[in-house]
Design an enzyme around this catalytic site. Structure first.
Site, PDB file in Angstrom:
ATOM      1  N   TRP A 119      -5.302   0.749  10.505  1.00 44.56           N
ATOM      2  CA  TRP A 119      -5.569   0.866   8.961  1.00 44.56           C
ATOM      3  C   TRP A 119      -5.197  -0.409   8.388  1.00 44.56           C
ATOM      4  O   TRP A 119      -5.647  -1.020   7.391  1.00 44.56           O
ATOM      5  CB  TRP A 119      -4.357   1.945   8.366  1.00 44.56           C
ATOM      6  CG  TRP A 119      -4.423   2.227   6.993  1.00 44.56           C
ATOM      7  CD1 TRP A 119      -3.541   1.600   6.114  1.00 44.56           C
ATOM      8  CD2 TRP A 119      -5.440   2.473   6.088  1.00 44.56           C
ATOM      9  NE1 TRP A 119      -3.925   1.718   4.689  1.00 44.56           N
ATOM     10  CE2 TRP A 119      -5.285   2.250   4.695  1.00 44.56           C
ATOM     11  CE3 TRP A 119      -6.936   3.159   6.569  1.00 44.56           C
ATOM     12  CZ2 TRP A 119      -6.016   2.718   3.841  1.00 44.56           C
ATOM     13  CZ3 TRP A 119      -7.650   3.500   5.361  1.00 44.56           C
ATOM     14  CH2 TRP A 119      -7.262   3.454   4.193  1.00 44.56           C
ATOM     15  N   TYR A 153       0.962  -1.183   0.043  1.00 45.60           N
ATOM     16  CA  TYR A 153      -0.096   0.099   0.096  1.00 45.60           C
ATOM     17  C   TYR A 153       0.891   1.135   0.032  1.00 45.60           C
ATOM     18  O   TYR A 153       0.660   2.224  -0.710  1.00 45.60           O
ATOM     19  CB  TYR A 153      -0.976  -0.119   1.049  1.00 45.60           C
ATOM     20  CG  TYR A 153      -1.893   1.072   1.308  1.00 45.60           C
ATOM     21  CD1 TYR A 153      -2.869   1.706   0.543  1.00 45.60           C
ATOM     22  CD2 TYR A 153      -1.315   2.039   2.326  1.00 45.60           C
ATOM     23  CE1 TYR A 153      -3.651   2.654   0.563  1.00 45.60           C
ATOM     24  CE2 TYR A 153      -2.119   3.318   2.584  1.00 45.60           C
ATOM     25  CZ  TYR A 153      -3.147   3.804   1.480  1.00 45.60           C
ATOM     26  OH  TYR A 153      -3.810   4.992   1.784  1.00 45.60           O
ATOM     27  N   GLU A 187     -10.881   5.565   4.123  1.00 39.27           N
ATOM     28  CA  GLU A 187     -10.525   6.486   5.423  1.00 39.27           C
ATOM     29  C   GLU A 187     -11.550   6.741   6.425  1.00 39.27           C
ATOM     30  O   GLU A 187     -11.434   6.767   7.650  1.00 39.27           O
ATOM     31  CB  GLU A 187      -9.997   7.962   4.825  1.00 39.27           C
ATOM     32  CG  GLU A 187      -8.767   7.830   3.926  1.00 39.27           C
ATOM     33  CD  GLU A 187      -7.380   7.453   4.922  1.00 39.27           C
ATOM     34  OE1 GLU A 187      -7.426   7.251   6.143  1.00 39.27           O
ATOM     35  OE2 GLU A 187      -6.474   6.924   4.226  1.00 39.27           O
TER      36      GLU A 187
END
Length: 183
Positions: free
Chosen positions: A47, A17, A39
């Site tokens: 995350w 990522y 998000e």
């Protein structure tokens, strides 16, 4: 290869990522919408949790095709709330559908979500000097301004901290550490 200090290099999902997506300027409305949603899902979670569920979210939300998500049915929502492969937070899932509709309105008004969001940075990424990720702010005047404007336009679940993370992820703000090979 040197990366930002927040990247656990032993984790392929995180590393990929960071290396392939984070901070790379995005201009495609669908890709921007997906990142905005991801998000918003992170709020209160790690995350890594969001990244692990990303593929399932794409399946549930039709690869984040804005028009398809805007037309998400009650039956689809009920199924999503029962799907253990995603984060089953009703307000976050409902915000996804709501925000797809809000993007449609923005597209009708200004042409694209990309044009709208990039106008806040004069269509050029802001490149910050970051010696360590611990020095980055969680929000700024810019993210506060954008969050306020989005709220006025009917968007939900997008406060200034979430917006700052989105701006970083979508490449509007480059917060890679100065020593990072991906800056």
């Amino acid at each position: 290869m040197k990366r930002c200090g927040w990247v656990p290099v032993e984790n392929d999902l995180y590393r990929d990522y960071h290396d392939q997506e984070w901070g790379k300027p995005l201009h495609d409305d669908q890709a921007l919408f997906e990142l905005l949603c991801l998000e918003s899902y992170q709020s209160g979670l790690s995350w890594l949790t969001v990244l692990k569920k990303r593929t399932a979210f794409r399946q549930v939300f039709h690869s984040y095709q804005i028009d398809r998500v805007a037309d998400f049915s009650e039956e689809e929502m009920a199924a999503a709330l029962e799907n253990p492969a995603i984060i089953r937070h009703r307000l976050k899932l409902e915000a996804t559908v709501n925000n797809a509709k809000a993007i449609q309105r923005l597209q009708a008004e200004v042409g694209s979500f990309s044009d709208y969001i990039w106008s806040f940075v004069d269509h050029k990424p802001l490149v910050n000097q970051v010696s360590t990720y611990l020095d980055r702010p969680s929000q700024t005047e810019l993210s506060q301004k954008i969050a306020k404007d989005l709220k006025k336009r009917g968007f939900k679940f997008l406060g200034p901290t979430t917006i700052y993370s989105f701006l970083q992820a979508a490449g509007l703000i480059n917060d890679h550490e100065d020593s990072c090979a991906f800056k």
